[in-house]
Write an enzyme that holds these catalytic residues in place. Structure first.
Site, PDB file in Angstrom:
ATOM      1  N   PHE A  26     -31.093  58.529  40.271  1.00  0.00           N
ATOM      2  CA  PHE A  26     -29.759  59.069  40.429  1.00  0.00           C
ATOM      3  C   PHE A  26     -28.922  59.068  39.170  1.00  0.00           C
ATOM      4  O   PHE A  26     -27.919  59.733  39.117  1.00  0.00           O
ATOM      5  CB  PHE A  26     -28.997  58.310  41.508  1.00  0.00           C
ATOM      6  N   SER A  27     -29.273  58.315  38.157  1.00  0.00           N
ATOM      7  CA  SER A  27     -28.502  58.240  36.914  1.00  0.00           C
ATOM      8  C   SER A  27     -27.032  57.897  37.162  1.00  0.00           C
ATOM      9  O   SER A  27     -26.157  58.404  36.488  1.00  0.00           O
ATOM     10  CB  SER A  27     -28.594  59.550  36.129  1.00  0.00           C
ATOM     11  N   GLY A  28     -26.749  57.111  38.169  1.00  0.00           N
ATOM     12  CA  GLY A  28     -25.374  56.698  38.438  1.00  0.00           C
ATOM     13  C   GLY A  28     -24.560  57.698  39.224  1.00  0.00           C
ATOM     14  O   GLY A  28     -23.412  57.444  39.557  1.00  0.00           O
TER      15      GLY A  28
END
Length: 121
Positions: A26-28
Protein backbone atom coordinates in the site's frame (compact mmCIF):
# COMPACT_ATOMS: atom_id res chain seq x y z
CA UNK A 1 -8.75 8.16 -13.86
CA UNK A 2 -5.92 5.97 -12.55
CA UNK A 3 -3.50 7.10 -9.81
CA UNK A 4 -0.34 5.56 -8.41
CA UNK A 5 -0.23 4.64 -4.73
CA UNK A 6 2.46 7.31 -4.26
CA UNK A 7 0.11 9.98 -5.65
CA UNK A 8 -2.67 8.85 -3.33
CA UNK A 9 -0.46 8.80 -0.24
CA UNK A 10 0.97 12.27 -0.97
CA UNK A 11 -2.46 13.90 -1.50
CA UNK A 12 -4.56 13.48 1.66
CA UNK A 13 -7.79 14.79 0.06
CA UNK A 14 -7.40 12.49 -2.94
CA UNK A 15 -6.99 9.50 -0.62
CA UNK A 16 -10.37 10.27 0.97
CA UNK A 17 -12.31 10.38 -2.30
CA UNK A 18 -11.05 7.36 -4.24
CA UNK A 19 -10.36 3.67 -3.65
CA UNK A 20 -6.98 2.00 -4.09
CA UNK A 21 -6.94 -1.41 -5.77
CA UNK A 22 -3.55 -3.11 -5.92
CA UNK A 23 -1.87 -6.48 -6.15
CA UNK A 24 1.05 -5.08 -4.18
CA UNK A 25 1.85 -3.15 -1.05
CA UNK A 26 0.00 0.00 0.00
CA UNK A 27 2.93 2.43 0.38
CA UNK A 28 1.06 4.17 3.21
CA UNK A 29 -1.99 4.99 1.07
CA UNK A 30 -4.69 3.54 3.27
CA UNK A 31 -7.00 6.42 4.18
CA UNK A 32 -9.91 5.56 1.84
CA UNK A 33 -11.27 2.18 0.79
CA UNK A 34 -8.29 -0.07 0.07
CA UNK A 35 -8.26 -3.47 -1.64
CA UNK A 36 -4.84 -5.07 -1.49
CA UNK A 37 -3.08 -8.23 -2.48
CA UNK A 38 -5.77 -9.04 -5.03
CA UNK A 39 -5.04 -11.84 -7.44
CA UNK A 40 -3.25 -10.47 -10.52
CA UNK A 41 -6.05 -11.56 -12.86
CA UNK A 42 -5.28 -8.70 -15.23
CA UNK A 43 -2.32 -10.73 -16.49
CA UNK A 44 -4.79 -13.37 -17.69
CA UNK A 45 -7.04 -10.85 -19.45
CA UNK A 46 -9.64 -10.70 -16.69
CA UNK A 47 -11.99 -7.73 -16.23
CA UNK A 48 -9.38 -5.57 -14.48
CA UNK A 49 -7.19 -5.77 -17.61
CA UNK A 50 -10.08 -4.39 -19.66
CA UNK A 51 -10.96 -1.37 -17.51
CA UNK A 52 -10.65 1.96 -19.29
CA UNK A 53 -10.74 5.50 -18.01
CA UNK A 54 -14.31 6.53 -17.25
CA UNK A 55 -15.58 3.02 -16.45
CA UNK A 56 -17.70 2.79 -13.32
CA UNK A 57 -16.58 0.21 -10.78
CA UNK A 58 -18.70 -0.92 -7.85
CA UNK A 59 -16.95 -2.16 -4.73
CA UNK A 60 -19.00 -4.43 -2.47
CA UNK A 61 -16.87 -4.78 0.65
CA UNK A 62 -19.19 -7.19 2.48
CA UNK A 63 -19.44 -9.56 -0.52
CA UNK A 64 -15.75 -9.04 -1.38
CA UNK A 65 -16.55 -8.24 -5.03
CA UNK A 66 -15.55 -5.71 -7.68
CA UNK A 67 -17.95 -5.19 -10.57
CA UNK A 68 -17.74 -3.01 -13.66
CA UNK A 69 -21.17 -1.43 -13.74
CA UNK A 70 -20.76 1.32 -16.31
CA UNK A 71 -18.84 2.42 -19.37
CA UNK A 72 -17.65 5.96 -20.14
CA UNK A 73 -19.35 7.28 -17.01
CA UNK A 74 -22.75 5.80 -17.93
CA UNK A 75 -24.39 2.98 -15.99
CA UNK A 76 -25.06 -0.16 -18.09
CA UNK A 77 -26.82 -3.49 -17.63
CA UNK A 78 -24.75 -6.60 -16.89
CA UNK A 79 -25.37 -7.79 -20.44
CA UNK A 80 -24.25 -4.48 -21.96
CA UNK A 81 -21.08 -4.44 -19.86
CA UNK A 82 -20.28 -8.05 -20.84
CA UNK A 83 -20.78 -7.25 -24.54
CA UNK A 84 -18.42 -4.27 -24.31
CA UNK A 85 -15.83 -6.27 -22.35
CA UNK A 86 -16.06 -9.05 -24.97
CA UNK A 87 -15.23 -6.46 -27.66
CA UNK A 88 -12.31 -5.09 -25.62
CA UNK A 89 -11.04 -8.61 -24.99
CA UNK A 90 -10.68 -9.18 -28.76
CA UNK A 91 -8.00 -6.49 -28.99
CA UNK A 92 -6.36 -7.20 -25.61
CA UNK A 93 -2.83 -8.57 -25.68
CA UNK A 94 -0.84 -9.81 -22.68
CA UNK A 95 2.28 -7.92 -21.73
CA UNK A 96 5.65 -9.27 -22.77
CA UNK A 97 7.26 -11.22 -19.93
CA UNK A 98 9.49 -8.96 -17.85
CA UNK A 99 11.97 -11.71 -17.06
CA UNK A 100 13.27 -13.69 -20.01
CA UNK A 101 15.86 -15.85 -18.22
CA UNK A 102 16.92 -17.11 -14.82
CA UNK A 103 15.07 -17.87 -11.62
CA UNK A 104 12.61 -14.98 -11.94
CA UNK A 105 11.52 -16.25 -15.38
CA UNK A 106 10.92 -19.69 -13.91
CA UNK A 107 9.03 -18.21 -10.99
CA UNK A 108 6.83 -16.03 -13.20
CA UNK A 109 6.03 -18.96 -15.48
CA UNK A 110 5.16 -21.40 -12.68
CA UNK A 111 3.75 -19.32 -9.81
CA UNK A 112 0.07 -19.95 -9.16
CA UNK A 113 -2.28 -17.15 -8.13
CA UNK A 114 -2.54 -16.34 -4.40
CA UNK A 115 -6.25 -17.07 -4.77
CA UNK A 116 -5.30 -20.69 -5.45
CA UNK A 117 -2.66 -21.00 -2.74
CA UNK A 118 0.47 -19.26 -4.09
CA UNK A 119 2.43 -22.39 -4.89
CA UNK A 120 4.61 -23.35 -7.86
CA UNK A 121 3.34 -25.72 -10.54
Amino acid sequence: MFYTSEAISSDKELGKSIALITDGRFSGASTGPVIGHCSPEAVDGGPIALVEEGDLIEIDVEERKLNIIGIAGERKTVEEVEAILDERRKSWKPREPKYKKGVLRLFSEHAVSPMKGAYLE
